[in-house]
Design a protein around this motif. Structure first.
Motif, PDB file in Angstrom:
ATOM      1  N   ARG A  52       0.831  -1.206   0.000  1.00  0.00           N
ATOM      2  CA  ARG A  52       0.000   0.000   0.000  1.00  0.00           C
ATOM      3  C   ARG A  52       0.866   1.257   0.000  1.00  0.00           C
ATOM      4  O   ARG A  52       0.570   2.236  -0.689  1.00  0.00           O
ATOM      5  N   ASN A  56       0.932   4.159  -2.798  1.00  0.00           N
ATOM      6  CA  ASN A  56       0.700   5.566  -2.447  1.00  0.00           C
ATOM      7  C   ASN A  56       1.866   6.447  -2.891  1.00  0.00           C
ATOM      8  O   ASN A  56       1.666   7.584  -3.340  1.00  0.00           O
ATOM      9  N   ASP A 272      -7.218  -6.992   1.934  1.00  0.00           N
ATOM     10  CA  ASP A 272      -7.037  -6.021   3.012  1.00  0.00           C
ATOM     11  C   ASP A 272      -7.716  -4.688   2.716  1.00  0.00           C
ATOM     12  O   ASP A 272      -7.717  -3.800   3.555  1.00  0.00           O
ATOM     13  N   VAL A 273      -8.291  -4.526   1.518  1.00  0.00           N
ATOM     14  CA  VAL A 273      -9.017  -3.302   1.153  1.00  0.00           C
ATOM     15  C   VAL A 273     -10.424  -3.683   0.721  1.00  0.00           C
ATOM     16  O   VAL A 273     -10.604  -4.561  -0.127  1.00  0.00           O
ATOM     17  N   SER A 274     -11.422  -3.037   1.311  1.00  0.00           N
ATOM     18  CA  SER A 274     -12.812  -3.303   0.935  1.00  0.00           C
ATOM     19  C   SER A 274     -13.143  -2.568  -0.356  1.00  0.00           C
ATOM     20  O   SER A 274     -12.735  -1.412  -0.547  1.00  0.00           O
ATOM     21  N   ASP A 277     -14.425   1.018  -0.407  1.00  0.00           N
ATOM     22  CA  ASP A 277     -13.473   2.010   0.096  1.00  0.00           C
ATOM     23  C   ASP A 277     -12.287   2.206  -0.839  1.00  0.00           C
ATOM     24  O   ASP A 277     -11.298   2.847  -0.471  1.00  0.00           O
ATOM     25  N   LEU A 278     -12.369   1.678  -2.033  1.00  0.00           N
ATOM     26  CA  LEU A 278     -11.246   1.729  -2.960  1.00  0.00           C
ATOM     27  C   LEU A 278     -11.004   3.166  -3.424  1.00  0.00           C
ATOM     28  O   LEU A 278     -11.855   3.776  -4.056  1.00  0.00           O
ATOM     29  N   ALA A 306      -2.567  -3.859  -4.374  1.00  0.00           N
ATOM     30  CA  ALA A 306      -3.470  -4.085  -3.246  1.00  0.00           C
ATOM     31  C   ALA A 306      -4.351  -5.289  -3.559  1.00  0.00           C
ATOM     32  O   ALA A 306      -4.594  -5.607  -4.724  1.00  0.00           O
ATOM     33  N   VAL A 308      -8.088  -6.599  -3.004  1.00  0.00           N
ATOM     34  CA  VAL A 308      -9.402  -6.025  -2.730  1.00  0.00           C
ATOM     35  C   VAL A 308     -10.405  -7.145  -2.476  1.00  0.00           C
ATOM     36  O   VAL A 308     -10.396  -8.173  -3.164  1.00  0.00           O
TER      37      VAL A 308
END
Length: 342
Positions: A52, A56, A272-274, A277-278, A306, A308
């Protein structure tokens, strides 16, 4: 008790002919000093937090905008110029069945050698247009009995009285597909398949890509289904409008896409990412879908920016690859549309 023969014991300090003592040189003591502190999660490149952070950093380095497309992907100069498809014999063909699939294939001007029609077929607008296009293009039309059409279409295939014999599908090159999308000014949204072997899943995914504004599908050359007649049928003609590329090495293609500023998102139940919420939905995206049984392979998972997950209410339920891809593509298109309104 004396040591027989004055032989040195293993590990003991011994003396040389000059009288100097020779030992381990402190190596044993250094080995007992312990290892360095464990790096933080964000400093480990294969940890989800590290991936992540890397994504970023790439996003911030681009100033929150799409990165420059001028950089050539590694190995692009060695890109093979031969046709990007599986090696098949020159006389091998595919049979596209079903009224929608046959009509879309003819509308897309896909090369065809023969059109088969069932005797006493019920004419509707689709059949009339199929006959008109085939006649205009000079494609031979053969009227056959339904048992013969059943044999051509294959077991358990619904042909609706029409079958079209076409050459093997000509796959695009993954990097050429990306370049074409970028030159058109669109924000890339593509789907890559990792270990999908069911042609019906492939057809359903192609149909979803076309429905939700996607720009193409990428298949690995090995351990993957190809664009067969069954996939054509399930796509309901969307395969004629949606480019399909074949990657010799899926992981190498993923890395090359990341070099071009595309964010690679793997889809898995334990991500680890919904999905709602992306935050990267409005950026260039490559969604990677794994097989139903094994999911994403380890190397593909490591190369994703990531992982998802799709939130579902029942913990015992799971989605097949086709449905999962459809949900993810819908959500990405919804998030993009919402971002444009702001």
């Amino acid at each position: 008790m004396k040591n027989p023969g004055n032989k040195s014991r293993a590990g003991a300090v011994r003396k040389t002919s000059s009288g100097k003592q020779v030992g381990s040189g402190g190596q044993g003591r250094q080995a007992l000093e312990g290892k360095k502190p464990t790096p933080k999660a964000v400093d480990r490149p294969y940890h989800p937090a590290g991936k992540r952070k890397a994504a970023n950093d790439r996003f911030e380095a681009a100033g929150g905008r799409k990165p420059s497309r001028g950089k050539e992907a590694p190995g692009a100069e060695q890109r093979p110029q031969q046709q990007q498809r599986r090696a098949k014999s020159s006389d091998e063909t595919e049979v596209v069945t079903g009224r929608n699939s046959v009509l879309e294939a003819l509308r897309a001007n896909i090369p065809a050698t023969t059109l088969y029609m069932a005797t006493r077929i019920e004419y509707d607008d689709r059949v009339k247009e199929v006959v008109k296009i085939a006649t205009t293009r000079g494609i031979p039309i053969l009227e056959v009995m339904r048992p013969e059409l059943d044999r051509l279409a294959g077991f358990d295939s619904v042909h609706q009285g029409l079958a079209l014999k076409v050459p093997p599908y000509e796959y695009a090159h993954p990097m050429e597909l990306l370049e074409k999308i970028e030159k058109s000014g669109r924000v890339p949204l593509l789907v890559a398949l990792d270990g999908i072997t069911d042609p019906r899943n492939l057809g359903a995914i192609i149909r979803s890509v076309a429905a939700f504004g996607g720009h193409g599908v990428i298949l690995p050359q090995r351990r993957s289904v190809g664009l067969t007649a069954s996939a054509w049928k399930t796509s309901a003609g969307a395969a004629a409008r949606t480019p399909v590329a074949m990657a010799t090495n899926l992981n190498a293609t993923i890395k090359a896409y990341k070099e071009r500023g595309v964010f690679v998102l793997g889809l898995a139940g334990d991500g680890d990412v919904s999905l709602p919420d992306l935050a990267l939905a409005k950026e260039p995206v490559l969604l990677v879908i794994g097989s139903e049984g094994k999911g994403l392979s380890r190397l593909v998972t490591d190369n994703c920016d990531a992982i998802v997950s799709i939130p579902i209410n029942a913990s015992t339920e799971s989605l097949n690859a086709g449905i999962a891809a459809s949900v993810a593509l819908y959500e990405v298109s919804r998030l993009r549309a919402a971002a444009k309104k702001k």
